[in-house]
Design a protein around this motif. Sequence first.
Motif, short mmCIF file in Angstrom:
data_model
loop_
_atom_site.label_atom_id
_atom_site.label_comp_id
_atom_site.label_asym_id
_atom_site.label_seq_id
_atom_site.Cartn_x
_atom_site.Cartn_y
_atom_site.Cartn_z
N VAL A 77 0.82 -1.22 -0.01
CA VAL A 77 -0.03 -0.17 0.12
C VAL A 77 0.86 1.31 -0.04
N THR A 78 1.70 1.43 1.08
CA THR A 78 2.56 2.56 1.12
C THR A 78 3.54 2.54 0.11
N ARG A 80 3.41 1.34 -2.74
CA ARG A 80 2.56 1.22 -4.21
C ARG A 80 2.95 0.41 -5.27
N ASN A 81 3.24 -1.14 -4.53
CA ASN A 81 3.68 -2.25 -5.35
C ASN A 81 2.48 -3.29 -5.61
N LEU A 82 1.28 -2.78 -5.60
CA LEU A 82 0.12 -3.68 -5.57
C LEU A 82 0.05 -4.10 -7.01
N GLU A 83 0.42 -3.28 -8.12
CA GLU A 83 0.39 -3.54 -9.44
C GLU A 83 1.49 -4.24 -10.14
N LYS A 84 2.34 -4.41 -9.29
CA LYS A 84 3.51 -5.15 -9.62
C LYS A 84 3.61 -6.76 -9.54
N HIS A 127 -7.03 3.78 6.70
CA HIS A 127 -7.06 3.98 5.35
C HIS A 127 -8.61 4.61 4.71
N GLU A 192 -7.57 4.98 -6.53
CA GLU A 192 -6.10 4.44 -6.73
C GLU A 192 -5.52 3.10 -6.31
N LEU A 193 -5.85 3.00 -4.97
CA LEU A 193 -5.39 1.50 -4.65
C LEU A 193 -6.27 0.41 -5.29
N GLN A 196 -4.78 -0.18 -8.72
CA GLN A 196 -3.70 -0.96 -8.81
C GLN A 196 -3.61 -2.42 -8.49
#
Length: 208
Positions: A77-78, A80-84, A127, A192-193, A196
Amino acid sequence: MRPISEEDLTTRARIRDAAMGLFTEQGFKATTIRGIATAAGVSPGLVQHHFGTKEELRQACDEYVLGYMREQAGLGVTGRNLEKPEFIENVHRTAPPLMKYLGRALVDGSPGAAAMFAELVNVTEEHLAGDENPEADHRARAVVLTAMKLGITVLHEHVSRALGSDVYAAPAALRVGKAQLDLFRPEFLGRELFEQARKGLAKVEGER
């Protein structure tokens, strides 16, 4: 006091992992120090040397799982790797034994599991506080959402049977992840989350 050697750390981790496996399979009450020692390939005295009592060993397991969850939440979350895809693949590879342990700990009612639930609720509430709806009960939403998500962890054997495959294996895990996103409106999780997570699952699915 002698310094802790690399071998000590390796042995401690092996004992902890063996304990987590047995606590998951048998429950805390049915698991013995001797059984943990046998599974770890060490003596009962060495288990007690590293962890003291069985309760202290359970606390160490709880802390390890909580630390993992904090780390992955931060990265996902922080960070921003959720889409990797590599992040998702790593979670699919490393999370199953820890989540199975957490599911059993929640059923057994360990103090550590209660603390993990409370922390997840607090993180979720923070959140959800970004929701602009002034009438929203963010605390209640956080509690219910946390309980819903952990329900899959507690009921993972039933979920796996209903899906026809292990929920902690990649194909079923992807199905569950997509289903969860389908059930939530983007504004609830944060658009956004949400995007992702959706893109990350799509990328992983496309690579299979």
